[in-house]
Write a protein that holds these residues in place. Structure first.
Motif, PDB file in Angstrom:
ATOM      1  N   SER A 106       0.836  -1.197   0.000  1.00  0.00           N
ATOM      2  CA  SER A 106       0.000   0.000   0.000  1.00  0.00           C
ATOM      3  C   SER A 106       0.869   1.244   0.000  1.00  0.00           C
ATOM      4  CB  SER A 106      -0.925  -0.001   1.226  1.00  0.00           C
ATOM      5  OG  SER A 106      -0.153  -0.020   2.429  1.00  0.00           O
ATOM      6  N   HIS A 107       0.222   2.397   0.000  1.00  0.00           N
ATOM      7  CA  HIS A 107       0.952   3.660   0.065  1.00  0.00           C
ATOM      8  C   HIS A 107       0.189   4.630   0.952  1.00  0.00           C
ATOM      9  CE1 HIS A 107      -1.730   5.945  -2.771  1.00  0.00           C
ATOM     10  NE2 HIS A 107      -2.051   4.707  -3.102  1.00  0.00           N
ATOM     11  N   HIS A 108       0.952   5.416   1.699  1.00  0.00           N
ATOM     12  CA  HIS A 108       0.382   6.418   2.597  1.00  0.00           C
ATOM     13  C   HIS A 108       1.269   7.658   2.541  1.00  0.00           C
ATOM     14  CE1 HIS A 108      -2.266   3.340   4.286  1.00  0.00           C
ATOM     15  NE2 HIS A 108      -1.192   2.557   4.389  1.00  0.00           N
ATOM     16  N   GLY A 109       0.662   8.792   2.318  1.00  0.00           N
ATOM     17  CA  GLY A 109       1.439  10.021   2.256  1.00  0.00           C
ATOM     18  C   GLY A 109       2.475  10.015   1.160  1.00  0.00           C
ATOM     19  N   GLY A 110       2.180   9.298   0.061  1.00  0.00           N
ATOM     20  CA  GLY A 110       3.122   9.254  -1.059  1.00  0.00           C
ATOM     21  C   GLY A 110       4.273   8.296  -0.869  1.00  0.00           C
ATOM     22  N   ARG A 111       4.241   7.462   0.187  1.00  0.00           N
ATOM     23  CA  ARG A 111       5.339   6.524   0.442  1.00  0.00           C
ATOM     24  C   ARG A 111       4.839   5.088   0.373  1.00  0.00           C
ATOM     25  NH1 ARG A 111       9.204   7.820   5.305  1.00  0.00           N
ATOM     26  NH2 ARG A 111      10.520   6.555   3.912  1.00  0.00           N
ATOM     27  N   LEU A 112       5.749   4.169  -0.010  1.00  0.00           N
ATOM     28  CA  LEU A 112       5.413   2.757  -0.141  1.00  0.00           C
ATOM     29  C   LEU A 112       5.517   2.058   1.215  1.00  0.00           C
ATOM     30  CD1 LEU A 112       4.939   0.157  -1.892  1.00  0.00           C
ATOM     31  CD2 LEU A 112       7.445   0.001  -2.037  1.00  0.00           C
ATOM     32  N   PHE A 113       4.531   1.174   1.476  1.00  0.00           N
ATOM     33  CA  PHE A 113       4.544   0.369   2.692  1.00  0.00           C
ATOM     34  C   PHE A 113       4.255  -1.085   2.329  1.00  0.00           C
ATOM     35  CE2 PHE A 113       3.868   4.572   4.316  1.00  0.00           C
ATOM     36  CZ  PHE A 113       4.444   4.587   5.581  1.00  0.00           C
ATOM     37  N   ILE A 114       5.060  -1.994   2.888  1.00  0.00           N
ATOM     38  CA  ILE A 114       4.829  -3.428   2.774  1.00  0.00           C
ATOM     39  C   ILE A 114       4.560  -3.952   4.176  1.00  0.00           C
ATOM     40  CG2 ILE A 114       5.685  -5.657   1.984  1.00  0.00           C
ATOM     41  CD1 ILE A 114       5.427  -3.670  -0.268  1.00  0.00           C
ATOM     42  N   ASP A 115       3.342  -4.433   4.400  1.00  0.00           N
ATOM     43  CA  ASP A 115       2.939  -4.879   5.739  1.00  0.00           C
ATOM     44  C   ASP A 115       3.222  -3.806   6.791  1.00  0.00           C
ATOM     45  OD1 ASP A 115       1.920  -7.312   4.937  1.00  0.00           O
ATOM     46  OD2 ASP A 115       3.823  -8.365   5.183  1.00  0.00           O
ATOM     47  N   GLY A 116       2.953  -2.560   6.426  1.00  0.00           N
ATOM     48  CA  GLY A 116       3.076  -1.460   7.368  1.00  0.00           C
ATOM     49  C   GLY A 116       4.473  -0.907   7.533  1.00  0.00           C
ATOM     50  N   ARG A 117       5.452  -1.426   6.791  1.00  0.00           N
ATOM     51  CA  ARG A 117       6.831  -0.949   6.914  1.00  0.00           C
ATOM     52  C   ARG A 117       7.258  -0.236   5.627  1.00  0.00           C
ATOM     53  NH1 ARG A 117       7.054  -6.094   9.203  1.00  0.00           N
ATOM     54  NH2 ARG A 117       7.808  -6.991   7.256  1.00  0.00           N
ATOM     55  N   THR A 118       7.969   0.865   5.784  1.00  0.00           N
ATOM     56  CA  THR A 118       8.458   1.596   4.616  1.00  0.00           C
ATOM     57  C   THR A 118       9.556   0.795   3.918  1.00  0.00           C
ATOM     58  OG1 THR A 118      10.080   2.776   5.982  1.00  0.00           O
ATOM     59  CG2 THR A 118       7.932   3.844   5.645  1.00  0.00           C
ATOM     60  N   GLN A 119       9.795   1.135   2.653  1.00  0.00           N
ATOM     61  CA  GLN A 119      10.765   0.392   1.837  1.00  0.00           C
ATOM     62  C   GLN A 119      11.773   1.364   1.214  1.00  0.00           C
ATOM     63  OE1 GLN A 119      10.601  -3.129   1.547  1.00  0.00           O
ATOM     64  NE2 GLN A 119       9.074  -2.867   3.170  1.00  0.00           N
ATOM     65  N   SER A 120      12.413   2.154   2.053  1.00  0.00           N
ATOM     66  CA  SER A 120      13.322   3.190   1.562  1.00  0.00           C
ATOM     67  C   SER A 120      14.472   2.619   0.746  1.00  0.00           C
ATOM     68  CB  SER A 120      13.878   4.005   2.741  1.00  0.00           C
ATOM     69  OG  SER A 120      12.836   4.642   3.434  1.00  0.00           O
ATOM     70  N   LYS A 121      15.042   1.512   1.185  1.00  0.00           N
ATOM     71  CA  LYS A 121      16.181   0.931   0.475  1.00  0.00           C
ATOM     72  C   LYS A 121      15.778   0.514  -0.931  1.00  0.00           C
ATOM     73  CE  LYS A 121      19.712  -2.690   0.788  1.00  0.00           C
ATOM     74  NZ  LYS A 121      20.236  -3.828   1.612  1.00  0.00           N
ATOM     75  N   LEU A 122      14.619  -0.119  -1.066  1.00  0.00           N
ATOM     76  CA  LEU A 122      14.149  -0.581  -2.368  1.00  0.00           C
ATOM     77  C   LEU A 122      13.902   0.583  -3.312  1.00  0.00           C
ATOM     78  CD1 LEU A 122      12.987  -2.710  -4.341  1.00  0.00           C
ATOM     79  CD2 LEU A 122      10.798  -2.461  -3.145  1.00  0.00           C
ATOM     80  N   VAL A 123      13.127   1.575  -2.872  1.00  0.00           N
ATOM     81  CA  VAL A 123      12.757   2.673  -3.771  1.00  0.00           C
ATOM     82  C   VAL A 123      13.939   3.592  -4.063  1.00  0.00           C
ATOM     83  CG1 VAL A 123      10.340   2.584  -3.088  1.00  0.00           C
ATOM     84  CG2 VAL A 123      11.892   4.098  -1.859  1.00  0.00           C
ATOM     85  N   ASP A 124      14.791   3.838  -3.066  1.00  0.00           N
ATOM     86  CA  ASP A 124      15.955   4.694  -3.314  1.00  0.00           C
ATOM     87  C   ASP A 124      16.909   4.038  -4.304  1.00  0.00           C
ATOM     88  OD1 ASP A 124      14.881   6.485  -1.543  1.00  0.00           O
ATOM     89  OD2 ASP A 124      16.282   6.049   0.088  1.00  0.00           O
ATOM     90  N   GLY A 125      17.109   2.730  -4.155  1.00  0.00           N
ATOM     91  CA  GLY A 125      18.000   2.024  -5.072  1.00  0.00           C
ATOM     92  C   GLY A 125      17.474   2.005  -6.491  1.00  0.00           C
ATOM     93  N   LEU A 126      16.153   1.806  -6.643  1.00  0.00           N
ATOM     94  CA  LEU A 126      15.563   1.764  -7.979  1.00  0.00           C
ATOM     95  C   LEU A 126      15.599   3.136  -8.639  1.00  0.00           C
ATOM     96  CD1 LEU A 126      14.175   0.239 -10.198  1.00  0.00           C
ATOM     97  CD2 LEU A 126      12.005   0.454  -8.964  1.00  0.00           C
ATOM     98  N   THR A 127      15.329   4.178  -7.867  1.00  0.00           N
ATOM     99  CA  THR A 127      15.376   5.538  -8.416  1.00  0.00           C
ATOM    100  C   THR A 127      16.790   5.899  -8.863  1.00  0.00           C
ATOM    101  OG1 THR A 127      13.533   6.250  -7.011  1.00  0.00           O
ATOM    102  CG2 THR A 127      14.955   7.969  -7.910  1.00  0.00           C
ATOM    103  N   ALA A 128      17.771   5.569  -8.038  1.00  0.00           N
ATOM    104  CA  ALA A 128      19.160   5.862  -8.386  1.00  0.00           C
ATOM    105  C   ALA A 128      19.590   5.070  -9.615  1.00  0.00           C
ATOM    106  CB  ALA A 128      20.079   5.530  -7.209  1.00  0.00           C
ATOM    107  N   ARG A 129      19.104   3.839  -9.749  1.00  0.00           N
ATOM    108  CA  ARG A 129      19.449   3.000 -10.897  1.00  0.00           C
ATOM    109  C   ARG A 129      18.891   3.603 -12.184  1.00  0.00           C
ATOM    110  NH1 ARG A 129      17.432  -2.609  -9.552  1.00  0.00           N
ATOM    111  NH2 ARG A 129      18.537  -1.988  -7.655  1.00  0.00           N
TER     112      ARG A 129
END
Length: 212
Positions: free
Chosen positions: A98-121
């Motif tokens: 899901s997403h809340h406030g424009g951020r990705l959540f998997i089972d209620g936890r943010t996924q900063s490492k995943l999205v930051d890595g994909l954006t940088a790639r």
């Protein structure tokens, strides 16, 4: 119950319909979790879908490339509407995506490492392709979701669009970020072949687009 309330024939028909619906639901759950159960990320499934959809419509797709210093690019899709770096992820069928406030959540936890890595790639791929093509090329990161439970789809979070394979392809074709002619599509594809090596190669192949 239907047989008692109406008649025996109606009861049999309703029993067949309920059994069919139950079988279909269980098949959908089993199919959706197949990639996750086999310990895969979904590249093979996405590859097949791309070959039978966008590639037949004139898009060029590079498979299993590497963005040096940033990791793999599962698929790079180049078409009239833009360039997309597709990343695949498979989650447990019960995982809530899901997403809340424009951020990705998997089972209620943010996924900063995943999205930051994909954006940088994607940014690094754009820089390398632009350098070879000698024209600015924008690369948009997207993520193909295999399994899991998406609250709504497609949706955007952390600047990345998330959706199952077919819905993601539909989104890409309906949401252009550029306007490339057929010649420009081919030129960008050739530049991408030179800029992004296959697999773990250190030097990009010198061949043309068929090297994809």
């Amino acid at each position: 119950m239907c047989g008692l309330l109406v008649n025996a024939v109606f009861g049999i028909v309703m029993a067949v319909l309920v059994a069919s619906a139950d079988t279909f639901v269980h098949w959908r759950v089993h199919h959706a979790s197949s990639v996750w159960r086999r310990g895969l990320r979904g590249e093979e499934r996405m590859n097949r879908v791309l070959r039978h959809t966008l590639e037949r419509r004139g898009y060029r797709v590079l498979y299993e490339r590497v963005v040096p210093g940033h990791g793999p690019a599962d698929e790079l899709v180049i078409g009239p509407g833009g360039v997309w770096l597709v990343h695949n992820e498979a989650w447990h069928p019960d995982a809530e995506i899901s997403h809340h406030g424009g951020r990705l959540f998997i089972d209620g936890r943010t996924q900063s490492k995943l999205v930051d890595g994909l954006t940088a790639r994607a940014d690094a791929a754009a820089e390398r392709i632009s350098r070879v093509a000698e024209v600015p090329v924008k690369v948009t990161p997207v993520l193909a979701v295999h399994g899991g439970h998406l609250v709504r789809t497609p949706f955007a979070a952390d600047g990345i669009v998330f959706a199952p394979p077919l819905r993601l392809i539909r989104w890409m074709s309906r949401n252009p970020s550029a306007d490339h002619s057929p010649d420009e599509v081919e030129a960008i594809a050739r530049a991408a072949v030179r800029a992004l090596p296959i697999g773990g190669r250190l030097t990009p192949p010198a061949a043309g687009i068929t090297a994809a």
